[in-house]
Structures are given as structure tokens and as C-alpha cells.
Design a protein around this motif. Structure first.
Motif, short mmCIF file in Angstrom:
data_model
loop_
_atom_site.label_atom_id
_atom_site.label_comp_id
_atom_site.label_asym_id
_atom_site.label_seq_id
_atom_site.Cartn_x
_atom_site.Cartn_y
_atom_site.Cartn_z
N ASN A 194 -5.16 -9.94 3.36
CA ASN A 194 -4.48 -11.21 3.12
C ASN A 194 -4.14 -11.96 4.40
OD1 ASN A 194 -4.51 -11.13 0.28
ND2 ASN A 194 -2.74 -9.78 0.25
N ASP A 195 -4.50 -11.39 5.55
CA ASP A 195 -4.23 -12.01 6.85
C ASP A 195 -5.54 -12.60 7.38
OD1 ASP A 195 -4.03 -12.32 9.75
OD2 ASP A 195 -2.19 -11.14 9.65
N GLU A 215 -4.06 -4.13 1.87
CA GLU A 215 -3.76 -5.41 1.21
C GLU A 215 -3.23 -6.43 2.23
OE1 GLU A 215 -0.95 -7.30 -2.31
OE2 GLU A 215 -1.04 -5.13 -2.10
N LYS A 216 -2.33 -5.98 3.10
CA LYS A 216 -1.78 -6.88 4.12
C LYS A 216 -2.89 -7.37 5.06
CE LYS A 216 2.99 -5.27 4.16
NZ LYS A 216 3.61 -6.50 3.68
N GLU A 260 -1.23 -0.43 0.69
CA GLU A 260 -0.42 -1.60 1.02
C GLU A 260 -0.87 -2.20 2.35
OE1 GLU A 260 4.25 -2.90 1.71
OE2 GLU A 260 3.81 -0.91 0.91
N HIS A 308 2.96 0.24 9.72
CA HIS A 308 3.67 -0.86 10.39
C HIS A 308 3.22 -0.99 11.84
CE1 HIS A 308 6.42 -1.83 7.15
NE2 HIS A 308 6.70 -0.55 7.00
N LEU A 310 -0.43 -2.32 12.02
CA LEU A 310 -0.55 -3.76 11.79
C LEU A 310 -0.06 -4.55 13.00
CD1 LEU A 310 0.60 -3.88 8.06
CD2 LEU A 310 -1.71 -4.26 8.93
#
Length: 124
Positions: free
Chosen positions: A73-74, A69-70, A66, A38, A41
Motif C-alpha cells: 500500500n506504499d 500489506e503495508k 501485515e 516495524h 519498514l
């Protein structure tokens, strides 16, 4: 590697961050770090100077899979290379990390020469 760009180390173990940072700084790389996916990111969204991410794959709350993946996808983060770093060096782990979107894979304990070679291949 362009030494103006920073390496973001995302790892929930501060000892791993300390060791990687020390070694990379001795090789003239600039490092920043985050102790969770977190936080990593959030740093990526605020710091446009990160040129590559070293991602621990096994973290609580949000694991590296995860987080990758974030990132992928950004639209702002999808082109930042990611090197998966894991102590889970079992058969199929490299493939699993690459399939998840990592651009490279290193197992712990980290072979510094292998890491520097990979960094130089992946970052402008």
C-alpha cells in the motif's frame, strides 16, 4: 541478481538472520537485516538500495502479513519483491502468503538452492 542491490532479511530470530546472511553472503549477495517488521519498514523507507525482502511471516507485534500489506500500500515500496519465509509449512500457507502479496514463498528450514533460484528470478 544485481549485486549492488541489497537483500533485507526481516526476522525476529537473530539466529535465522545470521544463518541466512551467512549463506547468502557466501553466494555473493549483500544483506541487511531487521529484527522486527516495524524496523524493517523503517529501513525500507530510509534505504533505497534494497532490491528484495525476505519476510518472516510469524513475528510478534506486526506479522509478515501485515508488513506485506503495508509495503504493497506504499507507493515507494509496492514494487519491491517479497519472499515469504515461514516455519508454518502447512497446506494452504503458500497460497495464503501469495494472496497476501508475497512474490515467492520458502518454508523453513530454508533450501538454499531453492532460495537462490527464487532470488535470481525476482530481482533485477
Amino acid at each position: 541478481m544485481n549485486n549492488e542491490r541489497e537483500i533485507l532479511i526481516i526476522d525476529d530470530d537473530s539466529r535465522n538472520i545470521f544463518a541466512l546472511s551467512a549463506v547468502l553472503k557466501s553466494k555473493k549477495f549483500r544483506c541487511v537485516s531487521a529484527i522486527s517488521a516495524h524496523q524493517g519498514l523503517k529501513m525500507l523507507s530510509e534505504n533505497k538500495n534494497v532490491g528484495i525482502v525476505l519476510m518472516d511471516m510469524m513475528m510478534p507485534e506486526m506479522d509478515g502479513y501485515e508488513a506485506i500489506e503495508k509495503m504493497k500500500n506504499d507507493t515507494d515500496l509496492k514494487d519491491i519483491p517479497i519472499i515469504a519465509i515461514t516455519a508454518q509449512a502447512m497446506t494452504g500457507d503458500r497460497e495464503k502468503c501469495i494472496e497476501a502479496g508475497a512474490d515467492g514463498y520458502i518454508s523453513k528450514p530454508v533450501d538454499v538452492d531453492e532460495l537462490v533460484l527464487l532470488l535470481n528470478q525476482l530481482i533485477d
